[in-house]
Design a protein around this motif. Structure first.
Motif, short mmCIF file in Angstrom:
data_model
loop_
_atom_site.label_atom_id
_atom_site.label_comp_id
_atom_site.label_asym_id
_atom_site.label_seq_id
_atom_site.Cartn_x
_atom_site.Cartn_y
_atom_site.Cartn_z
N TRP A 129 -65.74 -36.21 -9.16
CA TRP A 129 -65.39 -34.77 -9.82
C TRP A 129 -64.17 -35.03 -10.56
O TRP A 129 -63.65 -34.29 -11.50
CB TRP A 129 -65.42 -33.57 -8.88
CG TRP A 129 -66.58 -32.81 -8.78
CD1 TRP A 129 -66.65 -31.61 -9.03
CD2 TRP A 129 -67.76 -33.06 -8.27
NE1 TRP A 129 -67.95 -31.01 -9.11
CE2 TRP A 129 -68.75 -32.21 -8.48
CE3 TRP A 129 -68.31 -34.24 -7.76
CZ2 TRP A 129 -69.88 -31.88 -8.24
CZ3 TRP A 129 -69.84 -34.36 -7.60
CH2 TRP A 129 -70.55 -33.32 -7.91
N GLY A 130 -63.13 -35.98 -9.90
CA GLY A 130 -61.93 -36.26 -10.79
C GLY A 130 -61.93 -36.76 -12.03
O GLY A 130 -61.20 -36.74 -12.89
N LEU A 131 -63.12 -37.59 -12.09
CA LEU A 131 -63.37 -38.41 -13.38
C LEU A 131 -63.38 -37.58 -14.43
O LEU A 131 -62.99 -37.92 -15.25
CB LEU A 131 -64.54 -39.32 -13.01
CG LEU A 131 -64.65 -40.63 -12.36
CD1 LEU A 131 -66.11 -41.08 -12.15
CD2 LEU A 131 -63.71 -41.51 -12.77
N MET A 132 -64.35 -36.27 -14.37
CA MET A 132 -64.26 -35.68 -15.44
C MET A 132 -62.97 -35.14 -16.04
O MET A 132 -62.66 -35.26 -17.44
CB MET A 132 -65.21 -34.32 -15.05
CG MET A 132 -65.88 -33.87 -16.31
SD MET A 132 -67.32 -35.00 -16.74
CE MET A 132 -67.95 -34.19 -18.13
N ASP A 133 -61.98 -34.48 -15.20
CA ASP A 133 -60.76 -34.37 -15.60
C ASP A 133 -59.97 -35.33 -16.11
O ASP A 133 -59.38 -35.08 -16.98
CB ASP A 133 -59.90 -33.88 -14.27
CG ASP A 133 -60.35 -32.46 -14.08
OD1 ASP A 133 -61.01 -31.69 -14.54
OD2 ASP A 133 -59.99 -32.21 -12.79
N MET A 134 -59.89 -36.66 -15.67
CA MET A 134 -59.26 -37.78 -16.07
C MET A 134 -59.97 -38.12 -17.75
O MET A 134 -59.00 -38.34 -18.54
CB MET A 134 -59.78 -39.15 -15.32
CG MET A 134 -58.86 -39.13 -13.91
SD MET A 134 -59.40 -40.52 -12.94
CE MET A 134 -58.49 -41.80 -13.89
N TYR A 135 -61.35 -37.89 -17.82
CA TYR A 135 -61.69 -38.07 -18.90
C TYR A 135 -61.47 -37.07 -19.95
O TYR A 135 -60.65 -37.44 -20.96
CB TYR A 135 -63.28 -37.98 -18.90
CG TYR A 135 -64.11 -38.36 -20.35
CD1 TYR A 135 -63.56 -39.46 -21.07
CD2 TYR A 135 -64.99 -37.53 -20.78
CE1 TYR A 135 -64.21 -39.78 -22.38
CE2 TYR A 135 -65.86 -38.16 -22.01
CZ TYR A 135 -65.37 -38.94 -22.65
OH TYR A 135 -65.83 -39.28 -23.76
N MET A 136 -61.04 -35.94 -19.53
CA MET A 136 -60.43 -34.75 -20.47
C MET A 136 -59.30 -35.15 -20.82
O MET A 136 -58.83 -35.06 -22.07
CB MET A 136 -60.41 -33.52 -19.64
CG MET A 136 -60.58 -32.26 -20.45
SD MET A 136 -62.01 -32.10 -21.76
CE MET A 136 -61.39 -31.18 -22.88
N THR A 137 -58.41 -35.67 -19.82
CA THR A 137 -56.97 -36.09 -20.26
C THR A 137 -56.84 -37.04 -21.27
O THR A 137 -55.89 -37.19 -22.01
CB THR A 137 -56.05 -36.04 -19.09
OG1 THR A 137 -56.46 -37.27 -18.49
CG2 THR A 137 -55.96 -34.98 -18.34
N GLU A 150 -65.44 -46.95 -9.93
CA GLU A 150 -64.10 -48.08 -10.52
C GLU A 150 -64.46 -48.36 -11.80
O GLU A 150 -63.55 -48.46 -12.76
CB GLU A 150 -63.99 -49.14 -9.50
CG GLU A 150 -62.73 -48.76 -8.51
CD GLU A 150 -62.70 -49.66 -7.39
OE1 GLU A 150 -62.52 -51.09 -7.77
OE2 GLU A 150 -62.61 -49.32 -6.14
N GLU A 175 -63.89 -45.49 -14.10
CA GLU A 175 -62.38 -45.29 -14.27
C GLU A 175 -61.79 -46.20 -15.14
O GLU A 175 -61.00 -45.74 -15.83
CB GLU A 175 -61.80 -45.25 -12.97
CG GLU A 175 -61.83 -44.13 -11.93
CD GLU A 175 -61.05 -44.39 -10.85
OE1 GLU A 175 -60.09 -45.19 -10.62
OE2 GLU A 175 -61.22 -43.60 -9.84
N ASP A 176 -62.34 -47.43 -15.13
CA ASP A 176 -61.76 -48.31 -16.00
C ASP A 176 -62.12 -48.05 -17.48
O ASP A 176 -61.21 -48.25 -18.28
CB ASP A 176 -62.08 -49.83 -15.58
CG ASP A 176 -61.36 -50.22 -14.52
OD1 ASP A 176 -60.32 -49.69 -14.18
OD2 ASP A 176 -61.47 -51.22 -13.83
N THR A 205 -69.56 -38.91 -20.31
CA THR A 205 -69.81 -37.41 -19.43
C THR A 205 -71.39 -37.58 -19.02
O THR A 205 -71.44 -37.11 -17.72
CB THR A 205 -69.87 -36.28 -20.11
OG1 THR A 205 -70.73 -36.50 -21.35
CG2 THR A 205 -68.06 -36.30 -20.73
N MET A 212 -63.72 -38.02 -5.86
CA MET A 212 -63.18 -39.05 -6.73
C MET A 212 -64.14 -38.84 -8.18
O MET A 212 -63.46 -38.91 -9.32
CB MET A 212 -63.71 -40.60 -6.50
CG MET A 212 -62.58 -40.88 -5.23
SD MET A 212 -60.76 -41.13 -5.95
CE MET A 212 -60.10 -39.67 -5.01
N PHE A 222 -60.14 -45.62 -19.56
CA PHE A 222 -58.94 -46.18 -20.50
C PHE A 222 -59.32 -47.28 -21.57
O PHE A 222 -57.86 -47.73 -22.02
CB PHE A 222 -57.78 -46.38 -19.52
CG PHE A 222 -57.53 -45.37 -18.58
CD1 PHE A 222 -56.57 -44.49 -19.29
CD2 PHE A 222 -58.06 -44.94 -17.39
CE1 PHE A 222 -56.11 -43.36 -18.24
CE2 PHE A 222 -57.69 -43.89 -16.46
CZ PHE A 222 -56.83 -43.21 -16.97
#
Lengths: 311, 311, 311, 311, 311
Positions: free
Chosen positions: D233-241, D152, D155-156, D168, D231, D159
């Motif tokens: 693994w999803g962080l990397m995609d989130m970071y990319m976006t 978490e 994730e914060d 990374t 979750m 942004f």
């Protein structure tokens, strides 16, 4: 063959020695389905499964009959993917099929029956069931075919210049379609596998060979589905690289234009200055010498970008 | 060995004590296939499987014979991937193979037979079947080899500067090829596995060792396929990073050019203004001092980009 | 211990009561391999497997002996990954190993044998086999170790500024290595698993405990391989984000430079115009007021970018 | 309870009727481990497993005792993930645990023992084993909790505007942690599963219910691990976006600034030209008309970008 | 039906011949749960499972009763996903359910009971259990429905221009929800599967058909979950392409503006120079010729970008 609106006629027809195949179109006509259910003594759960259109493919063994649920897939006239719910009851001397709508997948079987061609008329109800399932699985092949064409169309569009913006939505749509196709095919594969292994007096020994063949076909369909699935998932990556390639091209144009003209503009700016004493300004051919210099810079830049393969 | 256009000749030839191997090329010649089917008493479903070229690899056990379907893979002269459908019937003293086209994979076996070399002439029909399957699997190795070369070519192209635009299509094409190769190999692996475990009077105890060895080989092929599959999937990512790297380079050139010349142009613009009173314009060496300043800014920028490793 | 070039010597040596371990280096010396094969009565398929270096790890049970194939992995002096083919025959009182090259993985076992240390000298041939396999698996740990270091080096390079362009190729290379390592380890895991469960008079009850322990070790290796595999696959994503981050930085520099100086240049351009009547030009302090304005715009921009955290 | 530095004391203590639990801290004290090993007659392989800290979780059944290996996980004071190796021997009336370091996970059990609370004092050694394993699994829940908080936090941060560059690496670090946690938990799941099914006189019938419950818990932990894995693994995609979104914003600022001021600068440039005859220059209000035009262009641009939602 | 706050009333009510269904709301009321536990003689572990809300779905068979744990899923008024823990004990003539909160999923069953409608009143406790589970699974369908709507909303937002920044967080949130839904459904699937196969005197033969039907339903739910899962994972890719497409558009605007006006500005700059001798400046129509040239360049650029489909 009897085309009747009255179920009772069908039952009379049955009194003969033949195998009866009744096909009910439309699942809203519950009273008729109840009449048939009572006639063949079907379990209430079956009657429920017949009308719940989102029931997944399955096979239920009862003492006197087998109950199968499967899906007919096709693209309607608007190109929309349609998933039609079909149920089938196999008894010792009858087959009843319940279709959601008036499909044409069974037409081939109907025709062969009328023409009294091949094994289909002489063989028992189990072979009729096989023939109907076979028609369904053959139909899957053509659905898969359509899907493969759609993929190719999308692949071509990806490299087209006036690509529309919502191609990702088309791809996502295709993903949904293939997932729904898988969802119809995979459980049917299990159904047919179980049908092959079932030890029921309803299914003749000789029919087992045909069911085994049917099983080969459905495995083939499901392998194709898996391959097209990978292809569709790959489309998104392809699209991503196409976008990036295009952006690259856009950037190159910008970079080339800016890199060539910004230095030249600077050079012009130098001699636009109003200093009292700028010796070059007074040279007679100063202006032409500067032009020469500018052309040199221009050509140098062109050469540089040429060597970088940006032009 | 007998090269005959007339099937009946082959049957006469059979009367002898030897093992007969009949190889039928071309699957359109249905009458001939029917003649053979009747001669060896083959089930109608088999005759159908022989001619349906998209039948997946499988093994069917019948009382008097085994029926195998498998695929020959090769790249034709145009470099296109070709998937050839082959069926084989193994009887007690005969082997019949049905090939879609006139392939050359069996040539090695044919030669060994003519030269009466090795076990192959003295052993039974089961050993001949093994030899033919072995030739097919060996051929897979060379297909995989070709594929691996294609991957390497693509990998090299990715880092080449004049890369063509449709490399993603090449990669997608390669994906399709490897998926089709897998589709030929994985079911054959199961077929050979079952062949190893089968308890049939048609297969001699001693041949089992050879089939086990064959099974080892096909597992090896399928492992290679999986590795190349991962490699191909990785190609797309590699391409993506290459594109991004190139865009990065383009952006750097733009940024360096713009960052250096935009401020300099501004400086020139300042002294291009027409204010009545701009003291610097009247200094004698104003112009030269400005040049000095500009060169300082220029060098400062260069140093900045050098330190950022952009140059 | 006997270091001999002549195989026959080894056989004489065997007449004693001891367990014999013969280690053959180099697989090109086929006549010698044949001599040994004949001496120990090895099946022709085994002799073939000994020399086909791309044979995958396996175990074959024969009446009088067990035949194992496995791989020795190591990095050679040039840092290249080497995959060495090793075969082993376990008889009741002998062990024969066939190595592709003169490896040093067995050196530890050799030493313990010479020093007559531990169980290894008193125990049977099966324990010797265990000790050799154990040495191989222990060696896998060190290979994995090297691999993990390589991954860390790459991870560090990703954040290094003067990263070389072909890091994606390094990553792809690493992918190939780990896939090849997996290919050596996974089948060996199965081999050892089967070795543990085998019911053979060749393997003593007490040795089973040791093999179970060995099995634990190889599972551990293969789990590590899976973890490093995920790490390597993650490297590509990391690299992608690093590139994007860098591009972001480049873009920021460009945007800041352009956004600051383009408006200023415009302002200078205004007062470079030659209109007959531009009142500001005649103000005495017009030039200085403009400078003030420009500095204000400059600072405003700086503040804006500061607030956006771009500086 | 006895806190002793001398192992022999522990053995004397054992003469009583009670269940003895000996906990050895630190695995370097090999002589002590040997003494215990000899006392309880442990197999040499067990003694080796006790001290090899990278041994994976497992259960070994011996005639007189069960041997378990598992891992204690925790974050130390520096927030580093620590993986502590623990072994346990369960005999008929004793439990011996070997810990790598002085952990506090067993403290709860120790306390309940001292307070003679609950079943734990009256029940047998098997229940004590259960209680200790239960403490370990409960501890996993808190480790997972910490991990979920870390996710978490990341994730914060994604942004957050002043994100640090090496996020990374943090994500990669988290990947490693979760992979190592899985590696501790998955084999223990199997161990407990086998413990539930084991048919050993050492484990009382009534304890089986508790072990089944423990098995439920560890499955729950491993399911959580799988969810957090996705979750992460999803962080990397989130970071990319997030990066791409930021770049988009940067580009928009640049585009807006450049698109507005470049045309305006061009307009100013026009009237900075020195042609002998430029009619507009002589108009009295030419300068002001141009300003009007420029403001119109400026507003038009603003409107355009507003409509495109770039502002 | 009896709405009572006092548990003892419920027990009195039980003395009759009927099947008793007691539903306890709220898991904090431990004394009441204990009273019930004692009354029905429940194992202490069950009492613990009833109140540990993060217990995963499971089924435990005891001699006199079955114990089931499952989850009720729903979105509360704030649109938050809620995961409610429910336990159920099935005895020979009673069903007890323990709910975390006052849910409304069982309302349909309650109503049918009061209206004495259908099988539910005449059938035994096992049918009541089926009816309750059926209500739960039916509820899953509606949860899935809500989820599918959320996905569609997000898909639409992706192509909306004023997309908010934290859509990746929404997607990540959706991922978490679907993972939690899976976590509730998958174990319940196993529970129902086991329920179907269980050989317990508590479950009537006729009820098995209904449970099989229930199993069909839960498989259907879990297949839908898998499909939506793929959809959600696809959202991130879709978002990524949307971002890239937008950046592409931004870049195009910049490139077009810059490529058109930078060369024009350069041309204007040329004739803003102050060389003593620039012949063009003295031509009478020089200014207008230049304008013509500029318009030509402008149109040429427009044509170029038009052909490239950038406009």
């Amino acid at each position: 063959r009897l085309d009747s609106e009255d179920i009772q006629d069908a039952f009379k027809f049955e009194e003969t020695d033949n195998i009866t195949w009744s096909n009910i179109n439309g699942l809203n006509n519950t009273p008729e389905i109840e009449i048939i259910g009572d006639h063949y003594n079907l379990h209430p759960l079956i009657q429920e499964d017949i009308v719940t259109t989102n029931q997944r493919p399955k096979i239920d063994e009862y003492e006197d009959y087998l109950f199968l649920v499967f899906k007919m897939l096709h693209y309607n006239e608007d190109g929309e993917f349609v998933n039609e719910h079909v149920s089938m009851v196999l008894g010792s001397d009858y087959v009843v099929t319940f279709q959601e709508a008036d499909g044409d997948v069974f037409d081939g079987v109907r025709e062969r029956l009328q023409n009294a061609k091949g094994r289909i008329r002489s063989a028992g109800a189990d072979y009729l069931m096989f023939a109907l399932l076979d028609a369904v699985v053959d139909n899957y092949f053509s659905v898969i075919e359509t899907l493969s064409e759609k993929i190719e169309v999308l692949e071509d569009q990806l490299f087209d210049d006036n690509i529309k913006d919502d191609i990702t939505q088309d791809i996502q749509e295709l993903k949904k379609e293939i997932l729904r196709i898988r969802r119809a095919i995979l459980p049917l594969r299990e159904v047919i596998n179980r049908l092959e292994k079932i030890d029921s007096k309803l299914i003749d020994e000789r029919t087992h060979n045909y069911i085994r063949d049917l099983y080969d076909h459905i495995i083939q369909v499901s392998e194709s589905v898996d391959i097209y699935r990978e292809m569709i998932w790959g489309l998104m990556d392809m699209y991503m690289t196409t976008i990036s390639n295009k952006m690259n091209e856009v950037m190159k144009v910008l970079t080339i234009m800016a890199s060539i003209f910004i230095p030249l503009t600077f050079m012009a700016g130098i001699y636009g200055m109003n200093f009292d004493y700028i010796p070059e300004l007074q040279y007679k051919y100063g202006y032409f010498v500067l032009w020469g210099l500018m052309i040199l810079v221009f050509l140098g830049m062109l050469y540089y970008f040429k060597r970088k393969k940006w032009l």
